[in-house]
Design an enzyme around this catalytic site. Structure first.
Site, PDB file in Angstrom:
ATOM      1  N   HIS A  90       0.868  -1.152   0.111  1.00  0.00           N
ATOM      2  CA  HIS A  90       0.000   0.078  -0.010  1.00  0.00           C
ATOM      3  C   HIS A  90       0.865   1.402  -0.023  1.00  0.00           C
ATOM      4  O   HIS A  90       2.093   1.174   0.674  1.00  0.00           O
ATOM      5  CB  HIS A  90      -1.029  -0.254   1.303  1.00  0.00           C
ATOM      6  CG  HIS A  90      -1.838   1.056   1.596  1.00  0.00           C
ATOM      7  ND1 HIS A  90      -1.428   2.272   1.721  1.00  0.00           N
ATOM      8  CD2 HIS A  90      -3.041   0.773   1.314  1.00  0.00           C
ATOM      9  CE1 HIS A  90      -2.672   2.933   1.959  1.00  0.00           C
ATOM     10  NE2 HIS A  90      -3.534   2.283   1.479  1.00  0.00           N
ATOM     11  N   ASP A 107       3.173  -4.862   7.805  1.00  0.00           N
ATOM     12  CA  ASP A 107       1.853  -4.019   7.754  1.00  0.00           C
ATOM     13  C   ASP A 107       0.787  -4.910   7.926  1.00  0.00           C
ATOM     14  O   ASP A 107       0.465  -5.569   6.995  1.00  0.00           O
ATOM     15  CB  ASP A 107       1.879  -3.324   6.109  1.00  0.00           C
ATOM     16  CG  ASP A 107       0.415  -2.575   6.028  1.00  0.00           C
ATOM     17  OD1 ASP A 107      -0.348  -2.772   6.705  1.00  0.00           O
ATOM     18  OD2 ASP A 107       0.552  -1.815   5.239  1.00  0.00           O
ATOM     19  N   GLN A 152      -4.477  -5.308   7.085  1.00  0.00           N
ATOM     20  CA  GLN A 152      -5.487  -6.370   6.353  1.00  0.00           C
ATOM     21  C   GLN A 152      -5.233  -7.628   6.942  1.00  0.00           C
ATOM     22  O   GLN A 152      -5.915  -8.434   6.595  1.00  0.00           O
ATOM     23  CB  GLN A 152      -5.278  -6.445   4.756  1.00  0.00           C
ATOM     24  CG  GLN A 152      -5.335  -5.026   4.040  1.00  0.00           C
ATOM     25  CD  GLN A 152      -6.853  -4.515   4.262  1.00  0.00           C
ATOM     26  OE1 GLN A 152      -7.954  -5.237   4.530  1.00  0.00           O
ATOM     27  NE2 GLN A 152      -6.980  -3.243   3.504  1.00  0.00           N
ATOM     28  N   LYS A 157     -10.509  -0.785  10.380  1.00  0.00           N
ATOM     29  CA  LYS A 157     -10.812  -1.877   9.535  1.00  0.00           C
ATOM     30  C   LYS A 157     -11.123  -3.201  10.467  1.00  0.00           C
ATOM     31  O   LYS A 157     -11.377  -4.178   9.882  1.00  0.00           O
ATOM     32  CB  LYS A 157      -9.488  -2.204   8.797  1.00  0.00           C
ATOM     33  CG  LYS A 157      -9.059  -1.200   7.918  1.00  0.00           C
ATOM     34  CD  LYS A 157      -8.078  -1.506   6.991  1.00  0.00           C
ATOM     35  CE  LYS A 157      -7.245  -0.437   6.239  1.00  0.00           C
ATOM     36  NZ  LYS A 157      -8.059   0.251   5.228  1.00  0.00           N
ATOM     37  N   CYS A 164      -4.830   2.516  -3.545  1.00  0.00           N
ATOM     38  CA  CYS A 164      -3.506   2.898  -3.147  1.00  0.00           C
ATOM     39  C   CYS A 164      -2.299   1.875  -3.167  1.00  0.00           C
ATOM     40  O   CYS A 164      -1.484   1.831  -2.260  1.00  0.00           O
ATOM     41  CB  CYS A 164      -3.636   3.380  -1.378  1.00  0.00           C
ATOM     42  SG  CYS A 164      -4.860   4.738  -1.227  1.00  0.00           S
TER      43      CYS A 164
HETATM   44  N1  7TS Z   1      -1.717  -0.908   4.330  1.00  0.00           N
HETATM   45  C1  7TS Z   1      -2.730  -1.606   3.866  1.00  0.00           C
HETATM   46  C2  7TS Z   1      -2.316  -2.852   3.593  1.00  0.00           C
HETATM   47  C3  7TS Z   1      -4.136  -1.089   3.647  1.00  0.00           C
HETATM   48  O1  7TS Z   1      -4.651  -1.883   3.080  1.00  0.00           O
HETATM   49  C4  7TS Z   1      -4.158   0.026   4.222  1.00  0.00           C
HETATM   50  C5  7TS Z   1      -5.554   0.955   4.023  1.00  0.00           C
HETATM   51  C6  7TS Z   1      -3.131   1.130   4.830  1.00  0.00           C
HETATM   52  C7  7TS Z   1      -2.047   0.421   4.870  1.00  0.00           C
HETATM   53  C8  7TS Z   1      -3.469   2.464   5.301  1.00  0.00           C
HETATM   54  O2  7TS Z   1      -4.510   2.452   6.602  1.00  0.00           O
HETATM   55  P1  7TS Z   1      -4.769   3.629   7.040  1.00  0.00           P
HETATM   56  O3  7TS Z   1      -6.118   3.226   7.933  1.00  0.00           O
HETATM   57  O4  7TS Z   1      -3.684   4.295   7.622  1.00  0.00           O
HETATM   58  O5  7TS Z   1      -5.425   4.556   5.890  1.00  0.00           O
HETATM   59  N2  7TS Z   1      -6.234   0.412   2.823  1.00  0.00           N
HETATM   60  C9  7TS Z   1      -7.274   0.821   2.273  1.00  0.00           C
HETATM   61  C10 7TS Z   1      -7.891   0.164   1.134  1.00  0.00           C
HETATM   62  O6  7TS Z   1      -7.632  -1.099   0.533  1.00  0.00           O
HETATM   63  N3  7TS Z   1      -9.037   0.744   0.648  1.00  0.00           N
HETATM   64  O7  7TS Z   1      -9.100   1.909   1.372  1.00  0.00           O
HETATM   65  C11 7TS Z   1      -8.148   1.965   2.228  1.00  0.00           C
END
Ligand code: 7TS
Length: 409
Positions: A124, A201, A204, A227, A366
């Site tokens: 990401h 990371d 997910q 999430k 992303c």
């Molecule tokens: N890493 C992964 C693997 C992610 O899927 C996401 C968010 C992030 C980092 C960033 O997380 P945040 O909470 O700091 O924004 N992924 C997604 C997505 O797949 N669609 O919207 C956000």
């Protein structure tokens, strides 16, 4: 399993609503953000109604109650991910901030020209851009593990890519596009063999399966609350204690200091050294309630349920003509399926699915380099969670057939 899901669905008020077209909501955008159970909404409401106050400061009743609830949430999170101690659970705004924290503090203190940071092609942007910014400032080399056509990390390249120059290996536990669950044990062992630190990371993975940061032997592990049934605005950085102790602070301000004089300051102990300013108190308490909720369901059940839904969706979606699924088969993936449909732009897919009440995401999610690797600008993505049903997958597949008919005309 179906009865259990029906009970779980009753915990999520939003699942009762319809969308603009009048169709019942089929929420399949869980990889972007999950829905919230009543327990989480109530925990936050309760804080604001009954004991709203700042934490770590006052000796009055409300502040003590707020502090106990906020720090109690940290304990819950520590147990949830099997951290040895809650002081190794640092509250951040989310996965993005957690990774930036490591880049700004550990990265600045430890990386110099000649060093290498290894990431992967399936990251990401949150696990790419901070390292590019830091590389441009510090002059180290950033390298990428390639991804195979099947959406797996090409482990054959590690012999060449992981060397004694590699100081940090950052990789996603479960991909938000191809869905791949990476072989963490092997990746960590390979990093250890060359003395590299590891940042995982877990944005997910933590929401969808039991995670033990000690068993994984992660040096750093990042994830977001929103999430995993919790609120936005809060997330976690877990780190090994000796690393966190040695790292300089991230932001300066209140709470992160032990002593301030006009000449200089001394830092507070963990985790507060990294938590400058008033934290996201209601959000922390909400995250604690989300962890309680998921644990009451059981993470093994959540994973098994998603595997069943994903297997079913994989088979049914494969029947749709012109539909191409990105990534490996259902056995190697988490609960999401990104896909393209011949002749239909992913944004049009998402817009047409919405008419049937089905919420999916379209775009590069992303992860632009990964889409570039597959030679496509974007994909559509259905992502599942504990409250989704096979009947909802049927609605999705039916709507995909309709989409194709509209575009075939
Ligand atoms: N890493 C992964 C693997 C992610 O899927 C996401 C968010 C992030 C980092 C960033 O997380 P945040 O909470 O700091 O924004 N992924 C997604 C997505 O797949 N669609 O919207 C956000």
């Amino acid at each position: 399993m179906q009865d259990r899901t029906e009970l779980i669905r009753q915990d999520f008020p939003i699942l009762q609503r319809t969308v603009a077209s009048g169709a019942p909501l089929v929420y399949l955008d869980n990889a972007a953000s999950s829905q919230k159970p009543v327990a989480v909404i109530q925990a936050m409401d309760d804080y604001y109604r009954r004991y709203n106050a700042n934490v770590h400061r006052g000796v009055h009743t409300l502040s003590e109650e707020a502090t106990a609830a906020f720090e109690g949430a940290r304990e819950k999170v520590a147990r949830f991910i099997h951290a040895p101690h809650s002081r190794q659970v640092i509250f951040t705004r989310g996965t993005t901030e957690s990774i930036n924290l490591v880049a700004h503090t550990w990265g600045r203190a430890n990386l110099r020209p000649g060093d290498e940071v290894l990431i992967t092609e399936m990251e990401h942007h949150a696990n790419i851009v901070p390292w590019q910014i830091l590389r441009d400032q510090l002059g180290f080399t950033l390298r990428y593990v390639p991804v195979t056509d099947q959406g797996l990390l090409d482990l054959d390249t590690l012999d060449e890519l992981l060397t004694e120059r590699t100081k940090l290996f950052c990789f996603v536990h479960a991909s938000n596009v191809v869905g791949t669950i990476n072989p963490v044990d092997e990746l960590v062992a390979r990093a250890r063999a060359v003395g590299a630190r590891v940042l995982i990371d877990g944005a997910q993975s933590v929401p969808h399966m039991a995670v033990d940061v000690q068993a994984l032997d992660a040096d750093f592990f990042a994830f977001s609350s929103h999430k995993l049934c919790g609120p936005t605005g809060i997330g976690v950085l877990y780190g090994k204690r000796d690393l966190l102790e040695a790292m300089p602070p991230f932001m300066g301000g209140g709470d992160m200091i032990r002593e301030v004089t006009m000449a200089g300051s001394k830092w507070n102990s963990l985790p507060y050294k990294f938590e400058a300013g008033t934290p996201a108190i209601a959000e922390g308490i909400g995250l604690g309630a989300a962890v309680d909720y998921l644990q009451s369901v059981g993470m093994d059940w959540v994973r098994a349920h998603e595997q069943e839904i994903t297997r079913y969706a994989y088979d049914r979606m494969s029947e749709v003509e012109g539909l191409r699924i990105l990534g490996p088969g259902p056995e190697q993936r988490g609960g999401l399926i990104a896909f393209t449909l011949e002749g239909v732009h992913p944004h049009d897919i998402a817009a047409l699915l919405d008419r049937s009440g089905v919420a999916v995401r379209a775009g590069h999610h992303c992860a632009a380099p990964l889409h570039a690797r597959y030679g496509i600008p974007a994909s559509a993505r259905a992502s599942f969670y504990l409250y989704n049903t096979t009947a909802e997958v049927d609605v999705l597949v039916e709507a995909l057939h309709k989409t194709q008919e509209v575009f075939a005309l």
